[in-house]
Design a protein around this motif. Structure first.
Motif, PDB file in Angstrom:
ATOM      1  N   GLY A  13       0.926  -1.189  -0.056  1.00  0.00           N
ATOM      2  CA  GLY A  13       0.061  -0.076  -0.070  1.00  0.00           C
ATOM      3  C   GLY A  13       0.731   1.340   0.058  1.00  0.00           C
ATOM      4  O   GLY A  13       0.247   2.309   0.180  1.00  0.00           O
ATOM      5  N   THR A  35      -4.789  -1.923   2.979  1.00  0.00           N
ATOM      6  CA  THR A  35      -3.896  -1.422   3.826  1.00  0.00           C
ATOM      7  C   THR A  35      -4.226  -0.656   4.913  1.00  0.00           C
ATOM      8  O   THR A  35      -3.534  -0.078   5.728  1.00  0.00           O
ATOM      9  N   ARG A  82       2.398   6.974   0.535  1.00  0.00           N
ATOM     10  CA  ARG A  82       1.200   6.167   0.489  1.00  0.00           C
ATOM     11  C   ARG A  82       0.595   6.706  -1.093  1.00  0.00           C
ATOM     12  O   ARG A  82       0.586   7.627  -1.345  1.00  0.00           O
TER      13      ARG A  82
END
Length: 634
Positions: A30, A402, A56
């Motif tokens: 993720g 995630t 991210r």
């Protein structure tokens, strides 16, 4: 972070010559790890930068507002999958339209929540949600509802009105003033209503101006009459599209006649409204500011020039409207390209452009799923095996995994991806952090419902090892039994026995007392269960049963050899009872066990005093047993 088997990719950063800097990337499930490396011109490494940055790839899943979007849309998605495939398409279409509206209502609810927390005008998230609802609504009109000629313009008008609602706020402000007709925004409100085809509202506001100008009352009355008589197609009536077209052309000629007669020449605003009614594009473009977007211009243009436009003709008017409205030197925004692709009925281009422009897979995943159910994506399969719907849903669900709580939603998405969903779920479920036993049980329940036996065993082993590290033997044993891990169950049973030898008592008695058939998982676990049963029988003063069980543990070789001395020591209180517990044969068996234990061992290896006590007790018990048994025989 997911491990990679190849060297991470490096990308040169422009502007460096002798010591050129590069960025390295490592992809995880993720996130991306980004780190800087430096290479000398000669090609040798000059040492790396100590900083590693975590990026991210799907930051939206951490937004509290969007979590509501993800949760609510999950329920709609699951409901959509339950629609029966064997129903005729005409019966399913109202359901699909309803589901589409449900998705849009969730988007709008999130927008309203953003407004309440007062970040709507400052946060790009608000603009993103507006764009999502705008695109989805248009796709609903063109693809899902598939409005035919006549109804199409009405649906597009509703679409524009929904996304250009500022005119109502401005109208309230004007009408609430002391003299509405003299308000500076008065004519903007009237013309905005006309541009949106809202003739009744426009007439109501025009009355204010007519009351102020008695001399021009005839002129206002004439325009009011034209606005009132403007034909609007009603699909619910018996009137055909051809009949409507004839009626509309007659009305158009009447409006055109008024212009040629210069009936409104003395009032610029009224004349502009009349020119708008005949679809004068030059006048429409003068009101760019009120229209604000090229697609509003398109719909207004269709309303007053081509109200019976067919869906197949839309692309021509959409392209020309965008070119007329936008500055020729400016590059269209991604939203413009997406909407134009929709007007061109290029569904796959819409999905492709949305995938590029948006920073998460929620929109394209759910829209594509709905379009696929409408049988609009049947011809499009990806070259690497999965179809477009499944590919996008897999990407979206992988992103959810995630997140510490949203991963549970992803399970249902994987369940409804028949080709690769199971494989993805098996890979992703093993990455869920097992922070608590409650969470582990939740994951196990999901796996058990899907017969994912290997994953269940893996999770149970992880939890067993974690419990053992924390010296929670009962929990560790319970997890190892659930995992059917004989080796680990043996190890934990040994720990239980060691604890007993050190403390003289058992911990987690409830668990050991209720092992049941689970004790057969390993010999050591069987011994632990039976040994605990011996203590229970002894505590209940069922000495004869306890003696038989104790002896069988040694003679059947269930007890480990290293534990025989403890068992023989446990036999001492039974041997010293006034009543004979062990028979002569049983006493002989005990003697053989003692001799087997002590044979071949030096005095240093055995506890001499304890051995002597045992031998004495056994000899005395044997004598008593022989006397008793002999007396019985006589």
């Amino acid at each position: 972070m997911e491990e990679v088997d190849v060297e991470p990719t490096t990308t040169p950063i422009p502007g460096f010559d002798s010591n050129q800097k590069h960025l390295g990337f490592v992809w995880g499930p993720g996130d991306i790890l980004v780190y800087e490396t430096i290479y000398k011109a000669s090609g040798g490494s000059a040492g790396g930068c100590p900083f590693v940055h975590e990026v991210r790839k799907d930051e939206d899943i951490y937004s509290p507002i969007l979590r509501k979007l993800f949760n609510e849309s999950h329920h709609i998605f699951v409901g959509l999958q339950r629609i029966r495939e064997d129903l005729p398409s005409k019966n399913k279409k109202p359901q699909f339209v309803s589901i589409s509206k449900n998705y849009r209502s969730v988007i709008r609810a999130c927008m309203e929540e953003l407004q309440q927390v007062a970040v709507y005008h400052n946060d790009s998230l608000g603009n993103t949600l507006l764009s999502l609802e705008l695109i989805w609504n248009l796709c609903e009109v063109l693809f899902i509802d598939a409005a035919p000629a006549g109804s199409l313009v009405l649906h597009l008008l509703d679409w524009v009105r929904l996304h250009k609602a500022d005119v109502d706020e401005k109208a309230r402000e004007v009408l609430a003033s002391e003299s509405p007709a003299e308000h500076q925004a008065y004519w903007d409100v009237v013309i905005s209503y006309v541009l949106q085809g809202r003739m009744d509202e426009a007439r109501q506001v025009l009355v204010k101006q007519a009351a102020l100008q008695p001399a021009a009352r005839v002129m206002f009355k004439l325009l009011d009459n034209l606005l009132m008589k403007m034909p609007i197609f009603n699909p619910g009536e018996t009137q055909t599209l051809t009949e409507f077209d004839v009626k509309w052309r007659h009305w158009r000629e009447e409006v055109d006649h008024c212009l040629q007669d210069q009936s409104f020449a003395s009032n610029r605003h009224l004349e502009d409204i009349c020119k708008i009614l005949v679809g004068d594009e030059d006048v429409l473009l003068e009101y760019k500011e009120l229209l604000s977007t090229w697609y509003h211009f398109l719909v207004t243009r269709l309303l007053f020039s081509h109200p019976t436009v067919k869906p197949t003709e839309l692309h021509y008017y959409a392209q020309s409207s965008m070119h007329m409205f936008l500055d020729t030197r400016s590059v269209p925004e991604p939203l413009d390209s997406i909407l134009l692709a929709a007007f061109e009925f290029d569904i796959h281009q819409v999905i492709k452009d949305c995938s590029i422009a948006l920073n998460n897979w929620w929109f394209v995943g759910h829209l594509t799923d709905l379009l696929d159910h409408c049988k609009l994506l049947q011809s499009h399969n990806l070259h690497f095996g999965s179809n477009l719907r499944e590919f996008l849903l897999l990407e979206y669900a992988s992103g959810l995994f995630t997140h510490h709580s949203l991963w549970q939603l992803a399970v249902d998405y994987f369940d409804h991806c028949p080709e690769f969903g199971r494989v993805y779920l098996e890979l992703q479920i093993e990455r869920v952090p097992l922070d608590t036993e409650r969470k582990a049980l939740k994951v196990i329940r999901i796996c058990e419902q899907r017969q994912m036996t290997e994953q269940v065993r893996s999770i149970c082993k992880i939890m067993a090892k974690k419990a053992l590290r924390n010296n929670r033997l009962g929990s560790a044993l319970s997890w190892s039994i659930r995992a059917k891990d004989a080796a680990f169950a043996t190890l934990i049973s040994e720990r239980f026995l060691q604890d007993y030898c050190a403390k003289g008592t058992f911990s987690d008695l409830d668990l050991i007392d209720n092992l049941g058939p689970a004790m057969l998982l390993s010999d050591r676990l069987t011994f632990l269960g039976k040994y605990r049963e011996f203590h229970r029988l002894y505590g209940e003063k069922r000495f004869s049963d306890a003696a038989k069980l104790l002896l069988s543990l040694m003679t059947a070789k269930i007890a480990p050899h290293s534990f025989w001395m403890t068992l023989l020591t446990d036999a001492l209180p039974l041997l010293e009872q006034k009543e004979v517990i062990f028979s002569a044969d049983q006493t002989h068996e005990l003697m053989f066990c003692l001799e087997e234990l002590t044979s071949g061992k030096s005095d240093e290896d055995i506890e001499t005093t304890k051995i002597e006590l045992l031998r004495l007790a056994l000899a005395r018990n044997l004598a008593m047993a022989i006397v008793k048994e002999g007396t019985v025989e006589v």
